[in-house]
Write a protein that holds these residues in place. Structure first.
Motif, PDB file in Angstrom:
ATOM      1  N   ILE A 129     -17.387  -2.834  58.091  1.00  0.00           N
ATOM      2  CA  ILE A 129     -18.677  -3.218  58.677  1.00  0.00           C
ATOM      3  C   ILE A 129     -19.415  -1.993  59.183  1.00  0.00           C
ATOM      4  O   ILE A 129     -20.631  -1.847  58.991  1.00  0.00           O
ATOM      5  N   VAL A 130     -18.686  -1.074  59.840  1.00  0.00           N
ATOM      6  CA  VAL A 130     -19.312   0.159  60.331  1.00  0.00           C
ATOM      7  C   VAL A 130     -19.910   0.950  59.176  1.00  0.00           C
ATOM      8  O   VAL A 130     -21.032   1.469  59.265  1.00  0.00           O
ATOM      9  N   LEU A 131     -19.170   1.061  58.072  1.00  0.00           N
ATOM     10  CA  LEU A 131     -19.685   1.758  56.885  1.00  0.00           C
ATOM     11  C   LEU A 131     -20.979   1.120  56.384  1.00  0.00           C
ATOM     12  O   LEU A 131     -21.957   1.815  56.052  1.00  0.00           O
ATOM     13  N   THR A 132     -20.996  -0.207  56.340  1.00  0.00           N
ATOM     14  CA  THR A 132     -22.176  -0.919  55.842  1.00  0.00           C
ATOM     15  C   THR A 132     -23.354  -0.742  56.778  1.00  0.00           C
ATOM     16  O   THR A 132     -24.485  -0.509  56.329  1.00  0.00           O
ATOM     17  N   VAL A 133     -23.106  -0.844  58.088  1.00  0.00           N
ATOM     18  CA  VAL A 133     -24.185  -0.663  59.060  1.00  0.00           C
ATOM     19  C   VAL A 133     -24.738   0.747  58.981  1.00  0.00           C
ATOM     20  O   VAL A 133     -25.958   0.954  58.972  1.00  0.00           O
ATOM     21  N   ARG A 134     -23.848   1.753  58.920  1.00  0.00           N
ATOM     22  CA  ARG A 134     -24.313   3.139  58.885  1.00  0.00           C
ATOM     23  C   ARG A 134     -25.099   3.434  57.623  1.00  0.00           C
ATOM     24  O   ARG A 134     -26.055   4.223  57.644  1.00  0.00           O
ATOM     25  N   HIS A 135     -24.726   2.794  56.525  1.00  0.00           N
ATOM     26  CA  HIS A 135     -25.476   2.956  55.271  1.00  0.00           C
ATOM     27  C   HIS A 135     -26.899   2.447  55.415  1.00  0.00           C
ATOM     28  O   HIS A 135     -27.849   3.081  54.929  1.00  0.00           O
ATOM     29  N   LEU A 136     -27.071   1.317  56.099  1.00  0.00           N
ATOM     30  CA  LEU A 136     -28.391   0.708  56.225  1.00  0.00           C
ATOM     31  C   LEU A 136     -29.174   1.250  57.423  1.00  0.00           C
ATOM     32  O   LEU A 136     -30.404   1.219  57.423  1.00  0.00           O
ATOM     33  N   ALA A 137     -28.472   1.706  58.459  1.00  0.00           N
ATOM     34  CA  ALA A 137     -29.138   2.161  59.688  1.00  0.00           C
ATOM     35  C   ALA A 137     -28.529   3.493  60.109  1.00  0.00           C
ATOM     36  O   ALA A 137     -27.630   3.541  60.957  1.00  0.00           O
ATOM     37  N   PRO A 138     -29.003   4.588  59.545  1.00  0.00           N
ATOM     38  CA  PRO A 138     -28.377   5.902  59.794  1.00  0.00           C
ATOM     39  C   PRO A 138     -28.429   6.359  61.242  1.00  0.00           C
ATOM     40  O   PRO A 138     -27.597   7.166  61.657  1.00  0.00           O
ATOM     41  N   HIS A 139     -29.398   5.867  62.016  1.00  0.00           N
ATOM     42  CA  HIS A 139     -29.595   6.414  63.354  1.00  0.00           C
ATOM     43  C   HIS A 139     -29.290   5.419  64.481  1.00  0.00           C
ATOM     44  O   HIS A 139     -29.459   5.747  65.651  1.00  0.00           O
ATOM     45  N   VAL A 140     -28.872   4.210  64.159  1.00  0.00           N
ATOM     46  CA  VAL A 140     -28.595   3.212  65.194  1.00  0.00           C
ATOM     47  C   VAL A 140     -27.212   3.454  65.786  1.00  0.00           C
ATOM     48  O   VAL A 140     -26.240   3.617  65.042  1.00  0.00           O
ATOM     49  N   PRO A 141     -27.068   3.482  67.121  1.00  0.00           N
ATOM     50  CA  PRO A 141     -25.747   3.655  67.736  1.00  0.00           C
ATOM     51  C   PRO A 141     -24.813   2.488  67.394  1.00  0.00           C
ATOM     52  O   PRO A 141     -25.218   1.331  67.445  1.00  0.00           O
ATOM     53  N   ILE A 142     -23.579   2.821  67.051  1.00  0.00           N
ATOM     54  CA  ILE A 142     -22.588   1.811  66.688  1.00  0.00           C
ATOM     55  C   ILE A 142     -21.363   1.983  67.578  1.00  0.00           C
ATOM     56  O   ILE A 142     -20.821   3.079  67.704  1.00  0.00           O
ATOM     57  N   SER A 143     -20.923   0.881  68.180  1.00  0.00           N
ATOM     58  CA  SER A 143     -19.666   0.852  68.919  1.00  0.00           C
ATOM     59  C   SER A 143     -18.744  -0.136  68.214  1.00  0.00           C
ATOM     60  O   SER A 143     -19.171  -1.220  67.825  1.00  0.00           O
ATOM     61  N   VAL A 144     -17.474   0.240  68.064  1.00  0.00           N
ATOM     62  CA  VAL A 144     -16.544  -0.598  67.321  1.00  0.00           C
ATOM     63  C   VAL A 144     -15.217  -0.674  68.060  1.00  0.00           C
ATOM     64  O   VAL A 144     -14.803   0.278  68.729  1.00  0.00           O
ATOM     65  N   VAL A 145     -14.567  -1.818  67.938  1.00  0.00           N
ATOM     66  CA  VAL A 145     -13.243  -2.032  68.515  1.00  0.00           C
ATOM     67  C   VAL A 145     -12.200  -1.887  67.415  1.00  0.00           C
ATOM     68  O   VAL A 145     -12.292  -2.555  66.375  1.00  0.00           O
ATOM     69  N   VAL A 146     -11.231  -0.989  67.617  1.00  0.00           N
ATOM     70  CA  VAL A 146     -10.071  -0.874  66.718  1.00  0.00           C
ATOM     71  C   VAL A 146      -8.811  -0.921  67.565  1.00  0.00           C
ATOM     72  O   VAL A 146      -8.819  -0.532  68.737  1.00  0.00           O
TER      73      VAL A 146
END
Length: 360
Positions: free
Chosen positions: A224-241
């Motif tokens: 999901i992070v890969l997909t979001v970063r592909h579509l939104a290069p500059h939006v901050p992303i926080s992820v739980v692993v």
């Protein structure tokens, strides 16, 4: 991972598809609203029937001269609906007065109930569906939560506690049960697969303020992070692993913040071993319900040139982020704030003017 679709092409495809739109919970359930209206209308009709039965001596039946209870019910219905066939009519002054002063206002009330019901269930709900479609088209500066499991639901609850309007939060999940829970909190919800480009484009991921990812599995979250970063290069992303070796992969995929709940639990446990109150204080920092909170914000113009220890907000400066690096309050760089610095400070929870993102 190869991507053949560009955002503009996907947006055009969404317009052609009947994609699931945003939803937001109504204040009163449909069944409760409809049931209340039906009960009110029947209760008013019952009152009129009782009034006509009590005053049946003032009515005349032009067919057989006898006014039975069935005749009263019949006369009530044609009276309330203003049909008026003339076979039963009020003849006494009292019956006509009752008809004018009591039955007529009730007739208007019943009429307004039916009109209001038609408005609420046809016009208003159609308008709400249209309005939500417009909101979906114009989403901007919103918080997107991808996955509404334990971590996602806790994050949304904490965001709302910290002052984020539920109407500014969009929750995506594939579970209708989870979406119903998010909808009950007042959030916008949409059913979809967060690993698909078209699903993320439907919530205007590129215009989001921030994206929170908690898919429940590390592999799904990283995809999901890969997909979001592909579509939104500059939006901050926080992820739980949850696996330590996946933290690096999540950062390589484009996540700005990687949260490992297992690691944080370990910190609390280790802190409790070093002192009875350390774990309590760490939990205090992590929640808006605690007495203190961490705030991340840009340096203010009036703070430039001053040391980190002299913030105008009255908070205690802990760290500066400058040129991609972190500087502690004890380091020489903290002696003079510069334009473009990001300040992390600690403040009392009830302090006025608390703004910015909270660091955990």
């Amino acid at each position: 991972m190869a991507r053949s679709h560009r955002p503009a092409e996907i947006q055009d495809q969404l317009k052609e598809r009947n994609f699931s739109p945003l939803r937001r919970a109504v204040k009163v359930p449909v069944w409760a609203d409809l049931g209340g209206r039906i009960f009110a209308a029947l209760f008013l009709v019952f009152i009129v029937v009782m009034i006509h039965w009590w005053d049946r001596g003032g009515l005349v039946d032009n067919l057989d001269g006898d006014v039975s209870f069935l005749d009263v019910v019949y006369f009530t219905m044609i009276s309330i609906t203003t049909t008026g066939f003339g076979d039963i009519a009020p003849i006494s002054d009292r019956a006509r007065l009752v008809e004018a002063l009591i039955v007529t206002p009730i007739r208007f009330l019943v009429f307004f109930i039916f009109v209001g019901t038609a408005y609420n269930f046809i016009i208003k709900r159609s308008w709400e569906k249209f309005r939500m479609a417009r909101i979906q088209e114009q989403l901007s500066d919103h918080v997107v939560v991808l996955g509404f499991g334990v971590s996602g639901s806790e994050a949304v609850g904490e965001l709302i506690e910290r002052g984020t309007e539920p109407s500014n939060i969009v929750v995506m999940d594939s579970s209708e049960e989870r979406l119903a829970a998010a909808e009950a909190m007042g959030c916008n919800v949409i059913e979809g697969d967060a690993t698909r480009d078209e699903s993320l484009m439907a919530v205007r991921i590129g215009q989001a303020q921030t994206v929170l990812v908690s898919a429940g599995r590390d592999d799904a979250s990283i995809l999901i992070v890969l997909t979001v970063r592909h579509l939104a290069p500059h939006v901050p992303i926080s992820v739980v692993v949850r696996a330590a070796d996946n933290e690096i992969l999540a950062r390589q995929a484009g996540a700005n913040n990687v949260i490992n709940p297992v690691r944080f639990t370990g910190l609390l446990l280790a802190g409790s071993a070093q002192g009875a109150h350390i774990a309590d204080y760490l939990g205090d920092l992590a929640s808006i319900t605690g007495r203190v909170q961490l705030v991340e914000r840009p340096v203010l113009p009036e703070e430039i040139g001053k040391p980190l220890s002299e913030l105008v907000t009255g908070g205690r400066g802990l760290r500066i982020y400058r040129n991609g690096g972190a500087c502690g309050f004890w380091e020489n760089e903290a002696g003079a704030l510069q334009a473009g610095d990001i300040v992390v400070e600690i403040r009392p929870t009830d302090a006025e003017g608390v703004e910015g993102e909270f660091v955990t």
